[in-house]
Every structure is written in structure tokens, then in C-alpha cells.
Motif scaffolding. Structure first.
Motif: not given
Length: 325
Positions: A168, A172-173, A175, A311, A314-315, A318-319
Motif C-alpha cells: 500500500k 497506493g491506489d 495496490a 490504511t 483498506t489494504a 483489497e488483499w
């Protein structure tokens, strides 16, 4: 009379044993193994404290916080050792930790000013591989390759969470797309570091998420130079491991004494060749030979504590999204 004297001796000895204070420190599994820092730290601290130091293993760093949340103010822990800066904001929000005043000449890659959590070691996350294998130069090249990697679960492991923050911080975006591209490189996701590293050593993967300092173990302990850490162009994420004392502790002075001991030479000199990390305070004798052969990252990446929780959420989403496809 001899019987009375013997009985009196037994009574006195029992009374003294009962008065010996005990300090309970929650930490992660590898810290208390016979090859970890735990045994040496326990012996050295007990020589100075007139107490019994009890280490309680509770999984990996993220599992420590989960256990504390479950136990709340009823926890038997006096000190927790093994959180890192990705978890300190969440740990602080529990209200379970007490402020402390520890002074030390820290040797960290970032400035340190915290009245609750005390650093004891640090390192850079990295992928370890066979030294004779051409290594990728960044996450994008890794994703394009056929290399197989083992990583740790960010929900239970601080290295696993550190990897999420690393990607991340670097992308950033973008990721989420990086994780989508990396998904087919991942052989498995383990609960903690020890299991993942063991799979790598058994030949189950080409690379494993670990630290730039991991090859020092093989160099120093095994006289083995066949392991290396890949140097990534986007930089490497920093992990700073910390300890803090619990507000509900019935041994607050002893807990404070342990935190002071933790930044002393007696504790810090043990870290490089047992926890295989950089000490938070460089010991008088310096770092052992073998650390001079390690990868020096081009850039140190670290998301500030006040941004880490958002963070992380969010991360993690995404993962999970990338790996569930």
C-alpha cells in the motif's frame, strides 16, 4: 528440636517463595523458543529483579492484540511485547495500556516519541530466496514471474500485515491490482512467520516473506551464505517492534523495571543473534559480524500510526478481494 528447626526452615522457605513477585509478559511464539531471545532475557532479568519472569506465548503479534481485546482488563499480562507500529494505534484505543517514562538513545530509521510503547528492535520486510537465484527487483516483476512465494496471514501475523502496508505504501491506489497480479504466485498463506519460513527451507517455495536480516541467521549460526534478501526498487517497509505495560497490572513497578531493562545493553545485545533483527539501541559491542553483509534498502517506507488503522482496513479488503477470486 531438630524436627522443630527443620519445620521452621521449611516454613521460612515457603514464605520467601510466596513473596517472590511474578511478572507475566505476553509475547509471540518465536520469542520464547529455545533459540529465541526469551531464555537469555529471562535469565538476565531475574538476576536483577528478585522476581520470576513468566513469558506466555500467544501466537504472532496480531494475535497478541486479539487476545488482549478478548481478555480486557481481566488479562493476566503485566507487559505485552511484540506489537508493532501497524498495531499501536489499535492497541492504544483499547485503553488497556498505561503511560510510561523510559529514556533511551534509540537507533531507529525514524524519530521516536511515544509515552506508551517502547521499541526493542526493528527490521525491514523482505523476500528471502536462494542466493544463486535471480531475484525480482520489485513487486511488479515478481508478479510477472513464475516464482512461488509463501506469505503470512495479515489477520494473525505482523509480517503478514507488514506486507499489506508495504504494498500500500509503495503503490497506493494501485495496490489492489498488484495483489490481483500476485495471487497466482502465492503457494500458501500461513498463520505465522515460523511456519512460512519452514516451508521455504523445505523447498516448498522460491521466496518467503521475512526480513533483510534473516540471512544473518544463516551466515552467523550456520556458516551458510546460500540465502539472500531481494532488494526492491520501491523501498522496504519498516517494522518497529514495541512493548507496553498494562494499566491493570498488579506489578506496575516491576513492569516499569522490565521496560527499562528492555532498552539496556543486557537485553539489546541479545537481539541480533536470537531475534535476528536490528536492536532499537545499538549495544556497546556493536552489531555482530555478518550484519555487514545484509541488503541496505534504497528507501525506508513507514505509514504513520495515525494513518495505519485506516490504511490497514483498506489494504486488508483489497488483499482478501484479490485472493478470493
Amino acid at each position: 528440636m531438630k524436627y522443630l528447626a527443620f519445620a521452621a526452615g521449611i516454613f521460612c522457605a515457603t514464605g520467601l517463595a510466596a513473596e517472590t513477585p511474578e511478572l507475566t509478559v505476553y509475547t509471540y511464539d518465536s520469542f520464547v523458543t529455545e533459540w529465541g531471545p526469551g531464555p537469555a532475557v529471562k535469565a538476565a532479568f531475574e538476576e536483577t529483579c528478585g522476581c520470576t519472569l513468566n513469558f506466555v506465548a500467544a501466537g504472532d503479534g496480531a494475535a497478541l492484540l486479539a487476545r488482549l481485546r478478548l481478555e480486557g482488563a481481566r488479562t493476566e499480562a503485566d507487559v505485552v511485547l511484540g506489537l508493532d507500529t501497524n498495531l499501536t494505534a489499535a492497541a492504544r484505543e483499547t485503553g488497556l495500556f498505561a503511560p510510561t517514562e523510559i529514556e533511551a538513545d534509540y537507533d531507529l530509521p525514524v524519530a521516536w516519541d511515544d509515552d506508551t510503547f517502547i521499541p526493542y528492535d526493528w527490521g525491514y520486510f523482505a523476500f528471502v530466496h536462494a542466493a544463486d537465484m535471480p531475484a525480482p527487483q520489485d513487486f511488479l516483476e515478481l508478479a510477472r514471474s513464475d516464482l512461488k512465494i509463501v506469505i503470512q496471514d495479515p489477520r494473525s501475523s505482523t509480517p503478514g500485515l507488514g506486507l499489506l502496508m508495504w504494498v500500500k505504501a509503495a503503490y497506493g491506489d494501485d495496490a489492489a491490482q498488484v495483489w490481483t497480479d500476485l495471487a497466482d504466485n502465492i503457494v500458501t498463506v500461513t498463520k505465522g512467520w515460523s511456519e512460512a519460513y519452514g516451508l521455504f527451507l523445505d523447498g516448498e517455495a522460491d521466496m518467503v516473506l521475512s526480513y533483510t536480516t534473516s540471512p544473518a541467521y544463516h551466515i552467523i549460526a550456520e556458516d551458510d551464505t546460500t540465502k539472500d534478501a531481494a532488494s526492491f526498487d520501491e523501498g522496504h517497509y519498516v517494522q518497529i517492534e514495541v512493548a507496553g505495560r498494562l494499566a491493570a497490572s498488579d506489578q506496575p513497578e516491576l513492569a516499569e523495571q522490565f521496560l527499562n531493562f528492555m532498552v539496556s545493553d543486557a537485553f539489546q545485545s541479545v537481539i541480533p543473534t536470537t531475534n535476528w533483527m536490528y536492536p532499537a539501541v545499538t549495544p556497546a559491542q556493536g552489531l555482530p559480524k555478518g550484519f555487514d553483509a545484509l541488503v541496505e534498502p534504497r528507501e525506508a517506507l513507514l505509514i504513520p500510526e495515525d494513518q495505519a488503522q485506516a490504511t490497514r482496513d483498506t489494504a486488508l479488503a483489497e488483499w482478501l478481494g484479490a485472493l478470493s477470486r
